[in-house]
Each structure stands twice: as structure tokens, then as C-alpha cells.
Design a protein around this motif. Sequence first.
Motif, PDB file in Angstrom:
ATOM      1  N   LEU A  92     -20.369  14.837  55.726  1.00 43.89           N
ATOM      2  CA  LEU A  92     -20.047  13.418  55.596  1.00 43.89           C
ATOM      3  C   LEU A  92     -20.696  12.612  56.717  1.00 43.89           C
ATOM      4  O   LEU A  92     -20.807  13.087  57.856  1.00 43.89           O
ATOM      5  N   GLN A  93     -21.122  11.396  56.391  1.00 42.78           N
ATOM      6  CA  GLN A  93     -21.761  10.539  57.385  1.00 42.78           C
ATOM      7  C   GLN A  93     -20.774  10.235  58.506  1.00 42.78           C
ATOM      8  O   GLN A  93     -19.659   9.783  58.277  1.00 42.78           O
ATOM      9  N   GLY A  94     -21.213  10.488  59.753  1.00 41.23           N
ATOM     10  CA  GLY A  94     -20.378  10.219  60.907  1.00 41.23           C
ATOM     11  C   GLY A  94     -19.539  11.381  61.369  1.00 41.23           C
ATOM     12  O   GLY A  94     -18.833  11.279  62.370  1.00 41.23           O
ATOM     13  N   PHE A  95     -19.592  12.516  60.670  1.00 40.13           N
ATOM     14  CA  PHE A  95     -18.843  13.698  61.084  1.00 40.13           C
ATOM     15  C   PHE A  95     -19.712  14.558  61.993  1.00 40.13           C
ATOM     16  O   PHE A  95     -20.940  14.570  61.889  1.00 40.13           O
ATOM     17  N   TYR A  96     -19.062  15.312  62.851  1.00 37.34           N
ATOM     18  CA  TYR A  96     -19.753  16.171  63.797  1.00 37.34           C
ATOM     19  C   TYR A  96     -19.066  17.527  63.804  1.00 37.34           C
ATOM     20  O   TYR A  96     -17.857  17.623  63.991  1.00 37.34           O
ATOM     21  N   ASP A  97     -19.838  18.570  63.590  1.00 36.72           N
ATOM     22  CA  ASP A  97     -19.307  19.929  63.554  1.00 36.72           C
ATOM     23  C   ASP A  97     -19.894  20.703  64.732  1.00 36.72           C
ATOM     24  O   ASP A  97     -21.016  21.199  64.658  1.00 36.72           O
ATOM     25  N   PRO A  98     -19.186  20.813  65.853  1.00 29.76           N
ATOM     26  CA  PRO A  98     -19.758  21.474  67.033  1.00 29.76           C
ATOM     27  C   PRO A  98     -20.040  22.950  66.824  1.00 29.76           C
ATOM     28  O   PRO A  98     -20.977  23.477  67.384  1.00 29.76           O
ATOM     29  N   VAL A  99     -19.228  23.628  66.037  1.00 31.43           N
ATOM     30  CA  VAL A  99     -19.441  25.046  65.761  1.00 31.43           C
ATOM     31  C   VAL A  99     -19.262  25.251  64.268  1.00 31.43           C
ATOM     32  O   VAL A  99     -18.140  25.402  63.783  1.00 31.43           O
ATOM     33  N   PRO A 100     -20.348  25.258  63.470  1.00 28.97           N
ATOM     34  CA  PRO A 100     -20.219  25.335  62.011  1.00 28.97           C
ATOM     35  C   PRO A 100     -19.491  26.564  61.517  1.00 28.97           C
ATOM     36  O   PRO A 100     -18.917  26.553  60.450  1.00 28.97           O
ATOM     37  N   SER A 101     -19.524  27.650  62.287  1.00 27.54           N
ATOM     38  CA  SER A 101     -18.922  28.892  61.808  1.00 27.54           C
ATOM     39  C   SER A 101     -17.414  28.932  61.986  1.00 27.54           C
ATOM     40  O   SER A 101     -16.769  29.875  61.546  1.00 27.54           O
TER      41      SER A 101
END
Length: 575
Positions: A533-542
Motif C-alpha cells: 500500500l502507498q505510504g506503508f513501510y515494511d522494515p523486515v518483510p519476512s
Amino acid sequence: MSQSKRHGDASKEKENPFDREGFLYSVLNLPDTASAEDVRERYKALSVLFHPDKQREESTKDTASKRFLEIQKAYEGISTCFATVYDIYGFEGTHMKWPPELRSKPRDELVNILNRSKWELEAQRMEDLVRSQGRVVIGVNASSLFSNIEHVESAPMFHGWYGRLQGIRVSSFALRHSFQREIDDKTRLILTTRAPSGKFGTGSLLGTVKHQYSPRLSFEATASLLRAHFVMMKARYQNEAGTYVLQTSLSPSFEPAFPPITITHSRRLFKDSMTQGVLICHMGNQPHFSVNIVSPHRFGAKSDPLYFDREEPQTKLGSWSGFGTGVRQWSCGITLAGMGTSTRAEWGLVFPELMAQASLGLQLSFAGPGWVVTGAWGDEQAGITTTVGFNAAGVDLTLNLSYLGQRLVLPIVLAENGNAPLAYLVTSLPSAAFLLAYQFILKPRRRKQRAEFYRQARKELLEEKSNIHREIEETTLLLRETARRHTQAEKIKEGMFMRLIARALVVDVTVAIQALVHKSQLYIPGHRSKSGLQGFYDPVPSCAKCLRIRYTFGGRMHYCEIPDYKPVVLPLGGK
């Protein structure tokens, strides 16, 4: 509103976000079932918002260009995949779930992969038409190893044990093989062959028909197709009150005119518990009546609610030891059968992370006390089960090996009398083997995996933190005006608007979520990560994530926590 980080597996290589399941749909905030028209409309709306030429600030053009390219790639990938899959599989293929990496493949490569997949699917369907299962039972009498033989005791040790080994013999052998074929979606046909030595000595051929009349009512009939003629019939009915099973058999060899009948009734005893009661009544040559209570309880779910969420990818490390989550179950019952009357109790544990389970059963009858200890390791594909039984008649050890539907069973008689010390010894051997394997193999492996995960996660976070934060801040700036207009409109009609929550959380996505609110409603499809999603941040995808939302609706404050792979449908209730 934020996303909090939870446990998971670390990726050794940097992950391409477009390879994640559902990422292309997540970029457009569309469900997997979205039509081509829905895809086009959403693509047009986002393209206008993030088009580089529409940006007034030079500082946001780079981020807008990147988001615009993501939107372009998502639209092209979904459109190409739709068209190619439809050409090869037809309309049915557009409803099938495909690996996410296919959407980024060139058309020629995609066509080759889909053609090969179609051939493999057809081959699998043909194989499923005839399902084969085999079972070999080899009974072994090894009681001579532990019996008191006079000439063995007086002989030297080597000759004594050699004589004991010579006393081991195969007491029985049985081979059973079954073939299953689906006649239609409600009827199955099963052919079963049994070779000597079995119940009929010269072998048997059984035919079974299973028919599902309705979701509640099913019927099953088994007939012997060789000399020993008999027919067994079973009907099963299930409703909200419980399950009823009626079973009987017909044969010319039955002396009484009235055939034996077995009636079984089971039902859930409490609304807030999985405890079940089971009544069994058998009428025939050896009538009996039994009452049983079975109560399973899941543990570890409250401390980690995401662990039992089957919709999330199985990439989490689970509990530290492997024993933190599972199911414990107890049961007890009594059987009234004349001199065969007995009472029993059983207690067991299941650890899905370790694919292991263990149980202890106790029984008391007129013949004396007895107990059974069972340990199992494996899954549906392959596994091994050991069972040690002790009673006045002797000590038995049963090994059960399975692989891809084929099973080898080795019942071994170790003593023909109640040898309690021997039973304790045989029970302790597999238990000790499992504990040693866990202590020196499984436990160090789990610790190593966790240490590597956290090391890699910290490394990735430090390497990418500055660039990602800059991009997220610029994306949020692009969405801020849309979010502001939505917030003002919702405040006027006391609709839904977002509030910032706890400061200790990793990523603030308030603006991104507010931009998705439409007509006092927020909907984000599930079954995939929200990191696209626009504006989301996933620091560790796993890692597994949890979206924590505090919002105002109807003048009242609300709060909810939603696992990453669950859909978001807000508001949760009315005003």
C-alpha cells in the motif's frame, strides 16, 4: 496507526517486493478477485495522483516517479497475467491462484510455464482418479529375547543370546492395498485387496461405495466379492445437535436372525468448549455399551494470536523451544461388557512446530491394569509412530512407518506376561532418543535460525533505513492533501477519521490509511501483506505484522488490532 514487528524468518537475499504474494494487487489496493474494469479504474486514479508531471514540489518528484512506476508495473503485470492465463486455461484459470513471481515474467516465458503447469495439472488429475494406499503388517514374536530359558541361562553369554535370537519368529503377515476413484463429486468407489494371513485366510477382495447425499447425510457400504460373502453398511448424519452413526453387517454365516447393530452418538457438551461426549451401543453376539468424554484444549494461542492464523505464510519461527504452542487433550470413558468391563483415561500433547505428539493411556479391567504409551513424529507425507502396551497378557511394541500413503506396521511381542520392568525399559528408549535428538539437534538448530534471523534483520534495517524513510516521508507528503480532504469531510458528518496511536510503534501510517477512507468506510483486502500500500513501510518483510488502528467514528473513539494478512473492514460497528 502503525505496524508492529513480530517474529519471522530472515531472508538471506534481498527480497524483490514484486515476488511477494499479492503484491501487485496490494499496490492497487484491490482484492485478488477484482475484475479487469476494477483494475483499470484503480490504475487511472492512482496514476493521476502519483504522475510526476502533477507534482509541484521538486523534492517529491523522485518518490512520485518510483510509485508511479510501481503502479504501472502492477497494472501491466495483472493485465498480462489475466490475458495469458485466460488464453491457456480459459475462464477457470482466472480464478486460480498463481505464484506471484509469474506476474513479472515475459510473455513467452509465462506461456511456457503455464503450458507446463497445465500438463502437470492434468497428470495430477489423472493420478487422483485412482488413489492408491498400501499397508503391510508383519507380526514378530520376540518374547524369547526376554524369557527365562534354562539352557540359555546356563550357557555362555554369546551362545545364550544366540539362542534367544534364534527364537525370534514371524507370527503373522498381512498385506492390504486399496484403490480409490471418484465417480462424481458425491460418490467414491474403493477396491481393497487383502492377502494371507488375514481374516479370511485365503485372501479377500472388498468393494466399498461411499456416497454423500447431502452435507449432513452420508452412506457407506462394503461387500466381499469372493467366497466369504458379507455386507457392511454404515450411515452417518450430522447436524447442530451432534453426529449419529448407524452401522450393521449382513452375512449368511450369522447364526442369529437379527444382525449386529452399532449405534454411535457424539455431540459437543458446552458452547464455549470443544469437549465432546460419545455414546456407543453395540447389539449382537457380544453386546457392550460405552461412554466417553474427549476434551482438546489449545495452548499458546493467546500469547501469540498470529501463530494459529493459517492464512499467514508459514515463515514465522514460532516459539523459542517448539513446545510453546500446541494442543493438549484428555479423555476418559467406561465400557460395560460383562467380564470385559473396563475404564480408561488418556492424556496427550501435540506440538505442531516440532511435528510431534505423545499420549499416555491407562486402563483398568477385571484382567488387571494396563497402560499404553504412544509417540509420533511426522506429517501427512511421512512419519513414524511407536506404541508400547503393557497389561497382564504381556508387553507389546508397535512400530508404524508411513510414506506417501504407504504404511508398514510391525507389532512386536516382547513378553507374554506382565513384565513391568521390561515395559518401563522399552518405553524409556524412544523417549530418551527423542529428548537427545531435541537437545543436540533440534534445539541448537532453532537457536541458530533465530540468531541468524535477528542478525540479518538488524543488518537490513540499518542498510535501508535512511532511503526507505525518505521515500515513505515523500509518499506520505503526496497523500497528505487527499487525507486532509477525507478527514474534513468525515468530521463534518461525524464519519470515520484516524488518530495517531502509541509512539513506541515502528511505522506511522495514519495518512496512508486516511487516504483510503471512502464514504466513512475503510476496506483493505486480506490474504496478503499490506506492505504494498502507498505510504506503508515494511522494515523486515519476512516478519509477521499487526496493524493497530485508533479511529473516531460517530463521535466515539475505537481501537482494533488486525493481523497483516487479515482483511480490514471498518468501522467494526454502528454508532
